[in-house]
Scaffold this motif. Sequence first.
Motif: not given
Length: 803
Positions: A237-239, A267-272, A276-290, A310-315
Amino acid sequence: MTLCAAEFGIANDRLSISLPGADLGPGRSLFVAFFAGKGLGSAVVPFAEKFEGSTVFLPFQADHLYLVQMSEPVDKVLQRHWEHWKWSDRQDSPDNNVWDAESFTLRLPQSTLPDKLAVAVYAKDFREKTWGKLITAHDPAVRPGEGDRYLPHYCEVDCRVKGRPVVRLRARHGYETERPRIYQLFVRLFGNTNETRLPNGTMIQNGVGKFDDINDAALASLQKLGFSHLWLTGVLQQVTGTDHSDIGQPADDPDLLKGIAGSPYAIKDYFDVCPDYAVDPGKRLEEFKTLLDRLHRHRFKALIDFVPNHVARCYHSDSKPEINFGAGDDRTKFFNPSNNFFYLQPGSDGPPLKLPTWDGGIPLSPTCKLPGLKCDGRYDGEKDYGRVTGNNAASWKPRLSDWYETVKLNYGFDFTNPTKQRTYPSALHPDAPVPDTWRKMDQIIAYWQAMGVDGFRCDMSHMVPPEFWKWLITRARARESSVFFIGEAYDSDPARVPGNDPIISQLHYGKSNVMFDLLDAGFDAVYDDPSYKTLKSIYDGAGWANDLDHARSDDFIFENSVRYAENHDEVRLASRGNWGGVGMNVGRAVAAILFSLGRGSVMLYNGQEVGEPGSGAEGFSGDDTRTSIFDYWSMPELMKWTNDHKYDGGRLSPEQISLRKSYQRLVTLTNEPAFRNGNFFSLNPANHHNPNFGQLGAEPASGHWLYAFLRYDAVCQQRFLVAVNLHPTAELQETHIVFPPEAIQWLQFTPNEDSWRFSERLAGGVTLTASRTTLESSSGLPLPTIAPLTAYFFEIVSPHEKS
């Protein structure tokens, strides 16, 4: 691979190690290096006159080294072991290690060894040279001689078997049967079939690729293309300027944006992952695992970016808020080993931090010039303090060319004072505590490993201390031994951070070379920037093909480098004004050389295989002849292969189909043993004054456009002659390649073989026969006409063998 020249036996609870056929009289020494699995180690054997001699590089990290000096009247057995982040001084071998001087056998207690032992055995002669001459080794790929030596294979010994244990010849990181062939797939663009391509367009306007777009059809086609690894670029996940408030992810401050889509390296969150890349953004990690499961079903290894510098300023991690950065930092100090960041000290120019996006009501950043984006040159998170940018700009007023949207992470090393003692575990400071940043990064790697990620492309890895990498990679391999690490690294970058190991820091003619450090730390591969630039200079500068021989670095580095003709940072091969303006077919010749030069990994960037030009102004970067990584966009030529997610190439032109098939043949062919495990011998030096070696017009010598070399694997006896015409328009006619006597000897033909068949394997249809006399004569081996941008891959076999 089972051929190992060393011999091993287990009896009476001891492992015996010998090297039959070695001439081990007085003045010579036998060396045994192995890894006993006790922790960290080193792939670099210590070097010293009269003792270890010139440097030997190993295909594994050893933690024990035995040196047996043959002398009258008694042989002397010495040892070193790895402790406290460095090799110990030489010391006498313990009494329970037995040396049999009659059979030249070292016997070690089996109880001190792991079930499987990685071991290297070699011998040196010190009678004439104080730095010694390597006379033999366990590895059939190693040639005797003076100077530094890289042993690309090791003997894996199963110590659980009594008598004669099972021994296998293994390559570094287990790649003796498959070389890593990486397809770089930028998720944002790869599956996007929207053809709007409005400069600076939003996600709604221009579309975006999805995890689901990387479907079974796509993976089956990429597998057929010959690849083993997929680098899913830009997953974390990026800015971004896209509003995902419905899932608690609002758009970011436009002053922190480079492009509406945002930089995948802020990078805004190293663990996410990016919603944008998910059909259902709320289930993005599940879609990535799939997606990961889908890749694994197709037998791909999945790589993602790891951005440690480095990370995003707003990490801020919403997924793992307990593993955030900077919460406990002491902001009163520029550098504090306990801090996660570097903090600017108050002065006349700040605070506040002034970003280079806005000046007196005038928008400066290309993104801030867009309608509807309100920039003010400030970031609310840093009104009262400021942090150093990702590219080491310690200024309250970073420039537009700086990585101003990111902040540099602190690994216990003050980059402004390289001579200052490092406050992390290292050879010179072994008892220092492990910095907090190190531990958090290890948690990040562990998180993605647990999810099923197989490896990491590590961004700007040379800007992070190599001791961190050794610690991190060791921990990652303890969780999964096959985890893959590739380092984007450039030794020419002034921002590099070499290690302070007293041995490794002196390897490169008495100077540090960060590539040695990173490979010793455990990276599978580092970037081969020199070969890439040398080839490009042939088209865009004054370079010659002969220069490729000078770009070849130390074998340890060269044979463990990843080679590429494109990636997201470099210009497209088919772009205007680059690579001589030749067009997409220049990749046929360029990739043929890069993919067959050495044993290391190879990489192809999505779109390269169909001639993606990267032309036009997509947004933030303007028309920079690259495919944008900052904008919502699509690749017009790759979409012809995507063909509404059928991935069947239904809209490709005949020329594009031909190009893609040529890459398929090349990637597949260069996974064969001669290229995956074999050695290299350049023929250009011997043909420099041969006028029939591609010399054109008034050129004063040969080797401008023609590059030729041999590959030979001593284990399976596979041999190749590679000859490549790099010229964009000229045929090379009546070409003759002279084989110097050293080349004939190097190919190790048996004495009774006096003629050989040369069978072309890349495109096929050409077979030549030549005698030893012809090859060594001044006329040399005659080749058929070599068309422009064409490569010949001749497999060399005896007429009595099956080709």
